[in-house]
Write a protein that holds these residues in place. Structure first.
Motif, PDB file in Angstrom:
ATOM      1  N   PRO A  26       0.793  -1.172   0.059  1.00 33.70           N
ATOM      2  CA  PRO A  26      -0.046   0.025  -0.038  1.00 33.70           C
ATOM      3  C   PRO A  26       0.540   1.254   0.172  1.00 33.70           C
ATOM      4  N   VAL A  27       1.892   1.260   0.641  1.00 34.47           N
ATOM      5  CA  VAL A  27       2.793   2.466   0.636  1.00 34.47           C
ATOM      6  C   VAL A  27       3.286   2.853  -0.707  1.00 34.47           C
ATOM      7  N   SER A  28       3.633   1.786  -1.686  1.00 31.52           N
ATOM      8  CA  SER A  28       4.002   2.193  -2.815  1.00 31.52           C
ATOM      9  C   SER A  28       2.830   2.581  -3.808  1.00 31.52           C
ATOM     10  N   SER A  29       1.710   2.025  -3.414  1.00 31.85           N
ATOM     11  CA  SER A  29       0.724   2.574  -4.277  1.00 31.85           C
ATOM     12  C   SER A  29       0.194   3.878  -3.738  1.00 31.85           C
ATOM     13  N   ALA A  30       0.468   4.217  -2.714  1.00 33.52           N
ATOM     14  CA  ALA A  30       0.370   5.460  -2.130  1.00 33.52           C
ATOM     15  C   ALA A  30       1.184   6.572  -2.814  1.00 33.52           C
ATOM     16  N   LEU A  31       2.476   6.187  -2.993  1.00 35.03           N
ATOM     17  CA  LEU A  31       3.425   7.011  -3.577  1.00 35.03           C
ATOM     18  C   LEU A  31       3.194   6.941  -5.148  1.00 35.03           C
ATOM     19  N   PHE A  32       2.782   6.100  -5.988  1.00 29.24           N
ATOM     20  CA  PHE A  32       2.317   6.222  -7.216  1.00 29.24           C
ATOM     21  C   PHE A  32       1.151   7.023  -7.369  1.00 29.24           C
ATOM     22  N   LEU A  33       0.177   7.053  -6.487  1.00 31.32           N
ATOM     23  CA  LEU A  33      -1.004   8.007  -6.391  1.00 31.32           C
ATOM     24  C   LEU A  33      -0.617   9.483  -6.343  1.00 31.32           C
ATOM     25  N   ILE A  34       0.408   9.743  -5.495  1.00 28.30           N
ATOM     26  CA  ILE A  34       0.961  11.033  -5.580  1.00 28.30           C
ATOM     27  C   ILE A  34       1.719  11.396  -6.880  1.00 28.30           C
ATOM     28  N   ALA A  35       2.208  10.242  -7.502  1.00 27.14           N
ATOM     29  CA  ALA A  35       2.754  10.788  -9.047  1.00 27.14           C
ATOM     30  C   ALA A  35       1.552  11.139  -9.849  1.00 27.14           C
ATOM     31  N   THR A  36       0.618  10.336  -9.673  1.00 30.64           N
ATOM     32  CA  THR A  36      -0.624  10.689 -10.705  1.00 30.64           C
ATOM     33  C   THR A  36      -1.116  11.898 -10.324  1.00 30.64           C
ATOM     34  N   MET A  37      -1.417  12.315  -9.275  1.00 29.97           N
ATOM     35  CA  MET A  37      -1.991  13.592  -8.844  1.00 29.97           C
ATOM     36  C   MET A  37      -1.272  14.660  -9.295  1.00 29.97           C
ATOM     37  N   VAL A  38       0.317  14.628  -9.114  1.00 28.21           N
ATOM     38  CA  VAL A  38       1.159  15.836  -9.402  1.00 28.21           C
ATOM     39  C   VAL A  38       1.011  15.763 -11.004  1.00 28.21           C
ATOM     40  N   SER A  39       0.910  14.782 -11.858  1.00 27.23           N
ATOM     41  CA  SER A  39       0.908  14.970 -13.433  1.00 27.23           C
ATOM     42  C   SER A  39      -0.484  15.496 -13.540  1.00 27.23           C
ATOM     43  N   LEU A  40      -1.482  15.226 -13.081  1.00 23.46           N
ATOM     44  CA  LEU A  40      -2.665  15.728 -13.300  1.00 23.46           C
ATOM     45  C   LEU A  40      -2.633  17.410 -12.830  1.00 23.46           C
ATOM     46  N   ALA A  41      -1.949  17.699 -11.869  1.00 22.23           N
ATOM     47  CA  ALA A  41      -1.735  19.172 -11.532  1.00 22.23           C
ATOM     48  C   ALA A  41      -0.922  19.798 -12.600  1.00 22.23           C
ATOM     49  N   ILE A  42      -0.114  19.008 -13.350  1.00 24.85           N
ATOM     50  CA  ILE A  42       0.662  19.702 -14.590  1.00 24.85           C
ATOM     51  C   ILE A  42      -0.473  19.867 -15.619  1.00 24.85           C
ATOM     52  N   LEU A  43      -1.325  18.948 -15.903  1.00 30.61           N
ATOM     53  CA  LEU A  43      -2.410  19.131 -16.949  1.00 30.61           C
ATOM     54  C   LEU A  43      -3.185  20.193 -16.586  1.00 30.61           C
ATOM     55  N   PHE A  44      -3.488  20.432 -15.206  1.00 29.05           N
ATOM     56  CA  PHE A  44      -4.406  21.518 -14.921  1.00 29.05           C
ATOM     57  C   PHE A  44      -3.722  23.160 -15.246  1.00 29.05           C
ATOM     58  N   LEU A  45      -2.191  23.024 -15.106  1.00 25.22           N
ATOM     59  CA  LEU A  45      -1.772  24.163 -15.371  1.00 25.22           C
ATOM     60  C   LEU A  45      -1.577  24.425 -16.874  1.00 25.22           C
ATOM     61  N   THR A  46      -1.582  23.240 -17.855  1.00 22.08           N
ATOM     62  CA  THR A  46      -1.676  23.580 -19.228  1.00 22.08           C
ATOM     63  C   THR A  46      -3.187  24.051 -19.596  1.00 22.08           C
ATOM     64  N   LEU A  47      -4.024  23.475 -18.887  1.00 25.66           N
ATOM     65  CA  LEU A  47      -5.680  24.041 -19.030  1.00 25.66           C
ATOM     66  C   LEU A  47      -5.911  25.300 -18.462  1.00 25.66           C
ATOM     67  N   ASN A  48      -5.013  26.069 -18.145  1.00 28.10           N
ATOM     68  CA  ASN A  48      -5.261  27.582 -17.612  1.00 28.10           C
ATOM     69  C   ASN A  48      -6.080  27.342 -16.457  1.00 28.10           C
ATOM     70  N   ALA A  49      -5.603  26.662 -15.439  1.00 30.39           N
ATOM     71  CA  ALA A  49      -6.059  26.481 -14.075  1.00 30.39           C
ATOM     72  C   ALA A  49      -5.178  26.476 -12.998  1.00 30.39           C
ATOM     73  N   PRO A  50      -4.276  27.484 -12.979  1.00 26.52           N
ATOM     74  CA  PRO A  50      -3.098  27.400 -11.835  1.00 26.52           C
ATOM     75  C   PRO A  50      -3.564  27.160 -10.619  1.00 26.52           C
ATOM     76  N   PHE A  51      -4.801  27.946 -10.165  1.00 33.02           N
ATOM     77  CA  PHE A  51      -5.081  27.921  -8.808  1.00 33.02           C
ATOM     78  C   PHE A  51      -5.493  26.363  -8.629  1.00 33.02           C
ATOM     79  N   LEU A  52      -6.006  25.602  -9.373  1.00 29.43           N
ATOM     80  CA  LEU A  52      -6.452  24.437  -9.400  1.00 29.43           C
ATOM     81  C   LEU A  52      -5.232  23.367  -8.955  1.00 29.43           C
TER      82      LEU A  52
END
Lengths: 168, 102
Positions: A26-52
């Motif tokens: 589960p710890v590795s799963s949690a770390l990979f989930l963090i990686a997914t969320m950070v990559s989604l945050a980068i997508l939010f930046l390209t979608l012009n939603a810096p606050f989100l």
């Protein structure tokens, strides 16, 4: 530019998401989930939603995932407590119906986009431009949901304390 | 600057959502099932932000903001339930806690 970022990030997000559900620990799963969320945050930046994007990293990758890791640490699981995973037939049918579900959503997206048609604004718009517009909406049109959200958080705090505490 | 079409974001969102559904169906560890739910919420957020840009309005971003609030509340309460469950059953396997009351 946006296409390159999207191509890389989408692959990273998908692969990390697959690792989240396939990794045994589960710890590795949690770390990979963090990686997914950070990559989604980068997508939010390209979608012009810096606050989100900022909120995504602070609240999701920060607060919620730290909570997850704390609970994993608190439960102090040993290897044998992970238990056996699902039986082969069950896994097979789960993956089969998962793919059918994906095809269903993809068809719905396809039909929806072709009937509604691409909106005219899509070529001219250069985004609602961030924080000011979001703040204005949040304190005018969506003021009531915003206030309700604060009550929800209060209830969640009380509920979590009541349930997790051994003796009140 | 070339734009990525809305449909690409929606397909990525659908793929991530399906991976979340698969995680709930395949895994037995309640913590990983919970993480899969978070993954599904994130996939929906991506779709909402993509729509928000496509239609040039910030309403979708407000929805994402509220979804994140609900996700935070849900994580706090859900993890408290998991701690309670583990205290009673000494297991994080969902098959060990399939009765409402005994």
């Amino acid at each position: 530019m946006e296409i390159v970022v999207f191509a890389i990030i989408s692959v990273v997000a998908t692969v990390c998401a697959i690792f989240v559900i396939s990794h045994r620990n589960p710890v590795s799963s949690a770390l990979f989930l963090i990686a997914t969320m950070v990559s989604l945050a980068i997508l939010f930046l390209t979608l012009n939603a810096p606050f989100l994007a900022a909120i995504q990293i602070i609240v999701y990758a920060g607060a919620i995932m730290v909570l997850f890791l704390f609970v994993i640490m608190l439960l102090n699981l040993r290897k044998d407590e992970f238990g056996p995973e699902r039986k082969r037939a069950q896994r097979f049918f789960a993956i089969l119906f998962g793919f059918l579900f994906l095809i269903l959503i993809a068809t719905a997206i396809d039909v929806g986009l072709s009937t509604v048609g691409n909106p005219e604004v899509s070529t001219t718009k250069l985004a609602p431009a961030g924080v000011e517009m979001l703040a204005e909406l949040l304190f005018t049109k969506y003021l009531f949901p915003f206030e309700i959200a604060s009550v929800l958080l209060l209830v969640a705090i009380v509920g979590a304390v009541v349930m997790a505490k051994r003796k009140l | 600057m070339s734009m990525v079409p809305l449909s690409s974001y929606l397909i990525l969102s659908a793929v991530l959502f399906t991976i979340g559904v698969l995680g709930v169906l395949v895994r037995r560890n309640i913590l990983i099932i919970f993480m899969s739910i978070e993954l599904m919420l994130n996939a929906v957020n991506l779709a909402l932000v993509a729509f928000s840009r496509e239609f040039g309005s910030a309403d979708g971003q407000v929805f994402v903001f509220l979804v994140m609030t609900v996700a935070a509340a849900e994580a706090a309460v859900g993890l408290a339930i998991i701690i309670c469950l583990f205290r009673n059953r000494k297991s994080v396997n969902v098959d060990d806690s399939n009765l409402m009351k005994w």
